[in-house]
Design an enzyme around this catalytic site. Structure first.
Site, short mmCIF file in Angstrom:
data_model
loop_
_atom_site.label_atom_id
_atom_site.label_comp_id
_atom_site.label_asym_id
_atom_site.label_seq_id
_atom_site.Cartn_x
_atom_site.Cartn_y
_atom_site.Cartn_z
N SER A 1 0.82 -1.28 0.11
CA SER A 1 -0.03 0.04 0.12
C SER A 1 0.80 1.10 0.01
CB SER A 1 -1.03 -0.01 1.31
OG SER A 1 -0.38 0.19 2.37
N LYS B 1 -5.98 4.25 8.76
CA LYS B 1 -5.21 5.16 7.93
C LYS B 1 -5.57 6.62 8.15
CE LYS B 1 -2.99 1.52 5.29
NZ LYS B 1 -3.10 1.13 3.76
#
Ligand SMILES: Nc1ncnc2c1ncn2[C@@H]1O[C@H](COP(=O)(O)OP(=O)(O)OP(=O)(O)O)[C@@H](O)[C@H]1O
Ligand SMILES: [Mg+2]
Length: 814
Positions: A710, A753
């Site tokens: 990611s 996140k």
């Protein structure tokens, strides 16, 4: 007895004859019918000793056939094959009377004892297995297979070998009068195979058990067996030493006690009172009656009680049986009616104890409603998954409160041994039930909420059994009504226990366990939520803890926010509560000293109480130079930001990656670089820049391993920034996988996140467009504060993070 020696050629081992008093006698030998084949081994059967490789042992060579065998072996300079008789009574053993696994041996010399018996001093060399016995020889010979696995340097084996040596040395210390040489020899043995054989040879166990060790070809299994044997031996030695010491001092004592007891018995008789022991037995009997155990258990308890009755009180077993009976008696066998669940009340209790968590509370209430409607139904096991301090344990406590049940906790973190869950058998010294039964006794009722904490940190199954599978049995509604603890050795019905599990991460929970649970995720709180939790719960709680009255101190919202932002960085509220506690304690000191009657704490007062701010605006500090991009990572304790730092130096086009990156992350960096190269023209990067430089990508903190795809977008942006000399905007963070064609692919952990970005003071977050479906997960307050840019292609990421290029081909700073 001597006829064969006569023909033994002098070329045979000279030592062979040194003790033979009658060499050179007449030759009436029955010569072997045929020569012993090259590939066959001359076999000597032995009774009662097992020779291990590396070991030197005198073997009595009494039987005619054995002597013939020994001499033929000496003549041919061949080793002997030593086999243990499985039937020790056989005078002339046949193949069926032998174990077919043995040890080859070199005869070092022969000795004749003063009584005329012959002994061969043999040194074991290798394990072998008989394939086939050959017929037609005056002694036994066999075709064999040598078992000689190479010594492996597997850490697993080495670890066991070290433990084994330690335990063996410990055993020697416990034994009286062990010669120094043995200790020295043991210390000097190297290599796991040799060590295992050496210790096997030394062990004081039955020949059959030794044979079993010899036949365990797999080294690791053999080491485990030995470890177990030695541990047992150590326990036994310790106890016997203890008893020895105790009895030595207490023999007199015992005599005196015996006399006194006898006298007391007489007195009690006079007074018409029962004996002391009888009273105890009667008491236990009554307790058994009252415990309302199931039939099988009741029977067992009474049987043990009878044994106790017959036993003198001083006997070592007495206290063992007594303890066992106490366990049986004190366990909550009785089925009590379950308190009815009041859903409205449950709702109130959950709201009272916890701020927010709407979705989670709703699921808990649904779960309770199902239980209420169908109490005997097999409801799933709840499992709260989330970072530390988000309220997993306290939600469990609230559920207990709401259902009127007792709450008990079992910590499973680091449990490696199945016995910790399921207990040790009673034959094991110091045995106890496992922690499930222990906490049930603590709870005092089967209708309790049992929280199994840290199921994700359960140790993997090793040679002490698999704790995971034991737990599976505990949680399985099909099996847990007859849960069998090794210590109790009778079934206990766990089906009325309400189990709730907690974990920090989902993926280390063993699969079968996970399937059995209903997972409820608690991802963490936003700063606003934390403020509310602090105002409503944490401050009040810490006030009580410090003994301050609410009117004596006030902490402003700004101060609380400053604690959240500058002094803590966490998904939960545990440190927040701790810091609030610290603030209140220093207030308490000043009020107690009479300095001030009350205080109002603003953000500016914090430095004096908590020290300098712990979390500076790190992002602003680190970014702002070309080559640095801010990524977002998912971690077990919530999300976090991470920096991708790229730099360039003169070189030959190498890509250097550091910061403990996993394979996927490394590949992701390579892909990002390839993409930059492929787009160099559009990006305005001179192609020869790649050939003349090495590029180094580093991801601090370098000591923490990182992996996953990611960070692809962040890597691409960092590299582009480096090579075009345009610094990345410092308030932007990004996450997303990148494909070689420049597509931005979706990632996981969006909520964590985004919250991490918010905590770090980021104002714009780049997310993969294909993660739009996760938008709902993100709390509205976070959505308001953050600008979210959905990107579909890598170019969009560049546009959103880098200032427009001024120059056609920017000279990149090295
Ligand atoms: N939503 C909330 N409302 C009120 N208090 C909360 C909330 N969330 C957490 N707390 C408080 O935070 C503290 C820490 O929570 P708790 O001990 O339940 O964390 P946990 O999730 O079990 O963490 P760990 O994984 O470390 O065991 C508790 O005192 C709890 O009451
Ligand atoms: Mg907890």
């Amino acid at each position: 007895m001597n006829e064969r020696t006569a023909e033994t050629p002098a070329s045979a081992d000279a030592n062979l004859h040194q003790d033979q008093p009658t060499r050179g006698a007449q030759a009436t030998r029955q010569a072997p019918l045929r020569a012993v084949p090259e590939d066959a081994l001359i076999i000597v059967p032995v009774r009662n000793v097992v020779l291990f490789p590396g070991m030197v042992l005198p073997l009595t060579v009494g039987r005619e056939r054995s002597r013939a065998a020994a001499h033929e072996a000496a003549r041919l300079q061949r080793p002997l094959g030593v086999l243990l008789q499985s039937n020790p009574d056989a005078e002339e053993p046949n193949p069926e009377d032998l174990h077919w696994v043995g040890t080859t041996a070199n005869v070092l010399r022969y000795i004749t004892g003063p009584d005329g018996t012959h002994h061969a001093i043999c040194q074991g060399t290798k394990r072998f297995r008989v394939l086939q016995f050959l017929e037609g020889y005056p002694f036994m010979i066999a075709q064999v297979e040598i078992i000689d696995p190479p010594e492996s340097s597997d850490p697993d084996i080495e670890g066991r070998a070290i433990a084994l040596k330690q335990r063996a040395l410990e055993t020697l210390q416990l034994l009286p009068q062990v010669p120094e040489e043995v200790v020295a020899a043991l210390s000097g043995v190297t290599g796991a195979t040799r060590l295992a054989d050496f210790i096997s040879g030394l062990m004081d166990i039955a020949p059959a058990e030794k044979q079993a060790l010899l036949e365990t070809f797999d080294l690791r299994t053999r080491l485990d067996k030995l470890l177990e044997l030695l541990s047992h031996r150590i326990e036994v030695l310790k106890v016997s030493r203890e008893i020895d010491e105790r009895t030595r001092g207490s023999i007199e004592d015992m005599n005196r006690k015996h006399l006194l007891r006898e006298q007391m018995r007489q007195i009690q008789k006079e007074l018409g009172e029962g004996e002391e022991g009888a009273a105890e037995i009667a008491e236990l009997e009554k307790a058994i009656d009252e415990a309302k155990m199931p039939e099988e258990v009741d029977k067992q308890a009474r049987k043990e009680l009878k044994r106790l009755q017959r036993m003198p009180e001083g006997a070592g077993e007495y206290s063992m049986i007594r303890t066992y009976l106490d366990w049986l008696i004190e366990l909550p066998w009785k089925a009590e009616p379950e308190a009815a669940i009041d859903i409205a009340e449950a709702r109130r209790i959950l709201d009272d104890d916890h701020f927010g968590l709407e979705k989670i509370k709703k699921r808990i209430l649904e779960y309770l409603a199902v239980r209420k409607l169908n109490p005997s139904g097999k409801s799933p096991i709840l499992c709260f998954v989330g970072p530390p301090g988000v309220g997993k344990t306290s939600l469990g406590q609230s559920i207990a409160k709401a259902t009127g049940r007792k709450f008990v906790r079992v910590s499973l973190g680091g449990v490696h041994d199945e016995a910790e869950i399921r207990g040790h058998r009673r034959t094991y010294i110091g045995a106890l039930p496992g922690n499930i039964i222990q906490s049930l006794r603590k709870a005092g009722t089967r209708n309790c909420v049992m929280m199994l904490d840290e199921v994700d940190k359960l140790g993997a199954g090793g040679f002490q059994g698999d704790p995971g599978s034991a737990l599976l049995e505990v949680l399985d509604p099909e099996q847990n009504s007859t849960f069998r603890d090794n210590y109790l050795a009778v079934p206990f019905d766990l089906s009325t226990v309400m189990f709730i599990c907690t974990a920090n991460v989902l993926d280390t929970i063993p699969g079968p366990l996970r399937d059995r649970m209903e997972i409820i995720q608690l991802p963490g709180y936003t700063a606003e939520e934390k403020l509310q939790i602090a105002k409503r719960y944490l401050v009040a709680r810490q006030l009580t803890a410090t003994g301050l009255k609410p009117e004596q101190v006030q902490i402003t919202d700004q101060a609380l926010m400053a604690i959240v932002g500058d002094y803590t960085r966490e998904a939960g509220v545990r440190n927040l509560e701790r810091e609030i506690g610290t603030v209140l304690r220093s207030v308490a000191v000043r009020i107690a000293e009479g300095e001030v009657p009350h205080m109002r704490i603003g953000p500016d007062d914090l430095a004096a109480m908590l020290g300098p701010r712990k979390f500076e605006a790190e992002v602003a500090m680190r970014s702002g130079v070309p080559g640095v991009a801010t990524g977002l990572a998912w971690t077990p304790v919530g999300g976090d930001i991470l920096f991708i730092e790229a730099t360039r130096m003169p070189g030959s086009g190498k890509l250097i990656l550091t910061g403990q990156l996993g394979d996927v992350m490394k590949e992701s960096a390579q892909a990002a670089l390839s993409l930059v190269k492929a787009r160099s023209q559009e990006l305005g990067i001179a192609p020869e820049l790649f050939e003349k430089s090495d590029i180094h990508v580093h991801v601090p903190a370098g000591a923490t391993p990182k992996d996953g795809p990611s960070a692809g977008v962040a890597m691409f942006v960092a590299l582009t920034s480096l090579l075009t000399g345009r610094p990345v905007k410092s308030d932007v963070a990004m996450t997303g996988e990148i494909s070689l064609r420049g597509l931005v692919l979706p990632i996981g952990g969006v909520k964590e996140k985004v919250l991490a970005a918010l905590r770090a003071g980021i104002s714009t977050v780049l997310l993969p467009a294909r993660n739009r479906r996760d938008l709902e997960e993100i709390p509205p307050s976070a959505r308001e504060k953050l600008k979210i840019v959905w990107v579909e292609r890598a170019d969009e990421a560049i546009a959103a993070t880098l200032p427009p290029a001024h120059v056609e081909t920017a000279p990149a700073p090295a």
